[in-house]
Scaffold this motif. Structure first.
Motif, mmCIF file in Angstrom:
data_model
loop_
_atom_site.group_PDB
_atom_site.id
_atom_site.type_symbol
_atom_site.label_atom_id
_atom_site.label_comp_id
_atom_site.label_asym_id
_atom_site.label_seq_id
_atom_site.Cartn_x
_atom_site.Cartn_y
_atom_site.Cartn_z
ATOM 1 N N VAL A 177 0.832 -1.204 0.000
ATOM 2 C CA VAL A 177 0.000 0.000 0.000
ATOM 3 C C VAL A 177 0.868 1.256 0.000
ATOM 4 C CG1 VAL A 177 -1.696 1.315 1.316
ATOM 5 C CG2 VAL A 177 -1.946 -1.154 1.102
ATOM 6 N N LEU A 178 1.925 1.261 0.823
ATOM 7 C CA LEU A 178 2.814 2.420 0.863
ATOM 8 C C LEU A 178 3.499 2.634 -0.482
ATOM 9 C CD1 LEU A 178 4.153 4.682 2.446
ATOM 10 C CD2 LEU A 178 5.886 3.038 3.213
ATOM 11 N N HIS A 179 4.001 1.565 -1.080
ATOM 12 C CA HIS A 179 4.630 1.681 -2.396
ATOM 13 C C HIS A 179 3.628 2.133 -3.455
ATOM 14 C CE1 HIS A 179 8.088 -1.291 -1.220
ATOM 15 N NE2 HIS A 179 8.135 -0.138 -0.577
ATOM 16 N N ASN A 180 2.384 1.694 -3.318
ATOM 17 C CA ASN A 180 1.337 2.112 -4.253
ATOM 18 C C ASN A 180 1.102 3.615 -4.184
ATOM 19 O OD1 ASN A 180 -0.985 1.990 -5.992
ATOM 20 N ND2 ASN A 180 -2.258 2.006 -4.175
ATOM 21 N N TYR A 181 0.983 4.142 -2.970
ATOM 22 C CA TYR A 181 0.768 5.578 -2.810
ATOM 23 C C TYR A 181 1.966 6.382 -3.314
ATOM 24 C CZ TYR A 181 -3.407 4.789 0.046
ATOM 25 O OH TYR A 181 -4.649 4.437 0.489
ATOM 26 N N ILE A 182 3.167 5.889 -3.030
ATOM 27 C CA ILE A 182 4.362 6.590 -3.514
ATOM 28 C C ILE A 182 4.410 6.584 -5.037
ATOM 29 C CG2 ILE A 182 6.885 6.509 -3.575
ATOM 30 C CD1 ILE A 182 6.831 5.456 -0.720
ATOM 31 N N CYS A 183 4.067 5.443 -5.636
ATOM 32 C CA CYS A 183 4.044 5.351 -7.094
ATOM 33 C C CYS A 183 3.011 6.307 -7.689
ATOM 34 C CB CYS A 183 3.760 3.908 -7.507
ATOM 35 S SG CYS A 183 3.795 3.617 -9.285
ATOM 36 N N LEU A 184 1.834 6.376 -7.084
ATOM 37 C CA LEU A 184 0.802 7.304 -7.562
ATOM 38 C C LEU A 184 1.264 8.752 -7.430
ATOM 39 C CD1 LEU A 184 -2.471 5.722 -6.125
ATOM 40 C CD2 LEU A 184 -1.809 5.869 -8.522
ATOM 41 N N PHE A 185 1.892 9.073 -6.309
ATOM 42 C CA PHE A 185 2.348 10.445 -6.088
ATOM 43 C C PHE A 185 3.409 10.843 -7.111
ATOM 44 C CE2 PHE A 185 5.531 13.238 -4.091
ATOM 45 C CZ PHE A 185 4.760 14.387 -3.944
ATOM 46 N N LEU A 186 4.405 9.983 -7.314
ATOM 47 C CA LEU A 186 5.466 10.302 -8.268
ATOM 48 C C LEU A 186 4.930 10.367 -9.700
ATOM 49 C CD1 LEU A 186 8.402 8.146 -6.855
ATOM 50 C CD2 LEU A 186 8.048 10.612 -6.628
ATOM 51 N N THR A 187 3.982 9.467 -10.020
ATOM 52 C CA THR A 187 3.386 9.502 -11.364
ATOM 53 C C THR A 187 2.613 10.795 -11.578
ATOM 54 O OG1 THR A 187 3.208 7.086 -11.394
ATOM 55 C CG2 THR A 187 1.841 8.303 -12.942
#
Length: 347
Positions: A241-251
């Motif tokens: 979940v944390l990696h998902n949010y980070i990926c969404l933020f950077l994208t």
């Protein structure tokens, strides 16, 4: 103006989306009653019951159990339709400017703010004011405050019953994924959903670039909350979940490179934008590979090998039995048919 009977077409569309959860809840409750009555009829006529544990007449059925089932069904329906409900309610208040005042000899056709669902209707004038204030405000308070507050109250009130089979049966999906100290986190998820929907609906009036900045702010807040709280009970789930949010933020942040700023120019040149696009692609592919790698790591390969061996043994035995059956019964009959056909041809 498009009319839908006595109600304006845009308002009828809003009412339709708002009534969908009630229709689905009615279907679920009707199914509950029909299946239970069918189970009772089977029990009274033949002495047997439907082989469904939750509908067996031998189980204890009390008014409290009906309340729990009604509550759990209501929560499930609300969670399923929550983004659609919030988006529909927010759209009641979403307005956009159409024309700006101009100097003579030119004349602006439509100056002011107009309702996004019907650009022929001025905001908070006529029927829009009636429906927005009469229906939108009460439902907005009900949905945006009462629903998350009810989830918060329900989970905190039953914090000592999180392992109770009765509570788990009806409301376990609300707390199963989280630590006992963070059993209320589904209410936080609802608030995050409302923020994202608000950016999607009201950000249209800000322009694409400012809407992207606002979205980055919300995603950054979600990353911060997830990093500080770590609410999930399982470490692999928390990491994903944390990696998902980070990926969404950077994208989302990188996507600003492809939008025009408020000055009308791109924030980066074409070369940098190409590198940004490659970065987004690599980032998302890496995230998908990391999730798949974690899923592979959760597999019990010894147990998987044993199950495959059992399956292969069963397939082998079944194939042998089918082969024996075919060779013992079908082939002689087929051979007789072929011989008779040959004799008929010779004659």
């Amino acid at each position: 103006d498009k009319q839908h009977g006595p109600v304006h077409y845009a308002v009828a569309k809003v009412l339709f989306y708002l009534c969908m959860p009630l229709a689905m809840l009615s279907v679920l409750l009707t199914t509950e009653v029909v299946v239970r009555q069918a189970s009772r009829c089977c029990s009274s006529r033949s002495g047997t019951t439907l082989n469904i544990p939750m509908y067996r007449t031998s189980s204890l059925v009390t008014p409290a159990s009906y309340v729990d089932r009604l509550g759990s069904a209501t929560v499930v329906v609300l969670f399923f339709f929550f983004p659609s409900i919030v988006r529909t309610l927010f759209s009641l208040f979403a307005c956009v400017p159409v024309d700006s005042p101009v100097k003579a000899p030119y004349e602006a056709a439509a100056v002011g703010w107009f309702w996004l669902q019907d650009l022929n209707q001025k905001c908070f004038a006529g029927f829009h004011k009636t429906w927005a204030l009469g229906l939108g405000v009460p439902l907005l308070v009900l949905v945006c405050l009462l629903i998350p507050g009810s989830i918060l109250w329900l989970t905190l009130r039953n914090r000592s019953r999180l392992a109770d089979p009765q509570f788990v049966k009806h409301y376990g999906f609300l707390v199963r994924a989280y630590k006992p100290s963070c059993c209320f986190f589904e209410a936080v998820v609802l608030v995050q959903t409302m923020l994202l929907v608000a950016v999607s609906v009201f950000g249209l009036t800000l322009g694409a670039y400012r809407q992207g900045l606002l979205l980055n702010g919300v995603l950054g807040l979600m990353v911060l909350v997830q990093f500080l709280v770590r609410p999930h009970a399982k470490k692999p789930a928390a990491k994903v979940v944390l990696h998902n949010y980070i990926c969404l933020f950077l994208t989302s942040y990188t996507a600003l490179s492809f939008l025009r700023s408020q000055t009308g120019t791109f924030s980066t040149d074409n070369t940098v934008a190409a590198y940004m696009g490659a970065f987004v692609l690599v980032l998302n592919v890496a995230f998908v590979i990391s999730v798949l790698w974690q899923l592979v790591g959760l597999i019990n390969w010894g147990d998987m090998r044993a199950r495959v061996e059992v399956l292969c043994t069963w397939v082998g035995k079944t194939g042998k039995n089918v082969g024996k059956s075919v060779s013992g019964s079908v082939l002689p009959k087929l051979s007789g048919v072929v011989q008779m056909s040959g004799m008929a041809i010779r004659e």
